[in-house]
Write an enzyme that holds these catalytic residues in place. Sequence first.
Site, PDB file in Angstrom:
ATOM      1  N   ARG A  77     -16.601  40.711  15.548  1.00 60.10           N
ATOM      2  CA  ARG A  77     -16.947  39.307  15.342  1.00 60.10           C
ATOM      3  C   ARG A  77     -17.303  39.056  13.883  1.00 60.10           C
ATOM      4  NH1 ARG A  77     -21.875  36.863  18.633  1.00 60.10           N
ATOM      5  NH2 ARG A  77     -22.993  38.216  17.188  1.00 60.10           N
ATOM      6  N   TYR A 116      -3.198  15.736  12.651  1.00 56.83           N
ATOM      7  CA  TYR A 116      -2.932  16.420  13.914  1.00 56.83           C
ATOM      8  C   TYR A 116      -3.827  15.822  14.997  1.00 56.83           C
ATOM      9  CZ  TYR A 116      -3.211  20.219  17.338  1.00 56.83           C
ATOM     10  OH  TYR A 116      -3.213  20.949  18.484  1.00 56.83           O
TER      11      TYR A 116
END
Length: 279
Positions: free
Chosen positions: A106, A159
């Site tokens: 992570r 978008y």
Amino acid sequence: MAQAMAAASELISTTLKRPFGSDGPLGDDNGGGALAHADEKPKARRREADPAAALAAARHEFGEHGGVNMSIEASATFTVMEPDTMRRLFAGELGPDRGDMYIYSRHFNPTVLALGRQMAALEATEAAYCTASGMSAISSVLMQLVGVGGHVVASRCLYGGTHALLSTFLPRTSGVRATFVDADDEAAVRAAVVPGETRVVYVETMSNPTLAVADIPMLARVAHEAGAKLVVDNTFTPVVVTPARLGADVVVHSVSKFISGGADIIAGQLPELSSREHL
């Protein structure tokens, strides 16, 4: 490879004191970056004005057993043999750029870090970081820069997911206000920007799917005069356009488009850029 790239996903690039062409990985042990002063321009950026040349000159990683391409690291966690090593890792004394050591994917893993280096070279930024998708990169940038109750001026041509984020989700959850304008109309952009309140001007270099082209130098000038940051989604035009060189502060990508090439991954890039005093 698709699995590894999907894990890498979005890329975020932040200005560091170290040039992106250096031997060490881009980013400190916590994944953050120290902003460089305007006169501390990275030598690699000055030397390689062409994105393709910068990418070719970037550090290359070889495979674990001598492969011409680096090995794909599929582990989520990494082995630490000595207790004191773990302490030093969490204290920042060891890490990807200090001993080539990792804790948790992570934060960083070798595959994701290599992708970050390549994207930083391509976009002329000092670092690049990965998240799970294009929208996660966009969301993380906007939430970081805009904050609760902040104002964004955005292009009308965006978008659909980004438009929904700015028009519906962030206003409902964080009180963010978004004003949508024709981004090629300087007068309209100036009228929409509120000095002291507008935190971000957001555009796409070439919009998805209408292919409207943004005037990035003009938008950078307007944003910076108002004390705001210019965030540019460069998904459709890497190599062709380098927003960082035209005044953008942050650059994002959906890696599933141009960078992937095969429409077989969900990923993206976000470079937060450049060595200027207004950052």
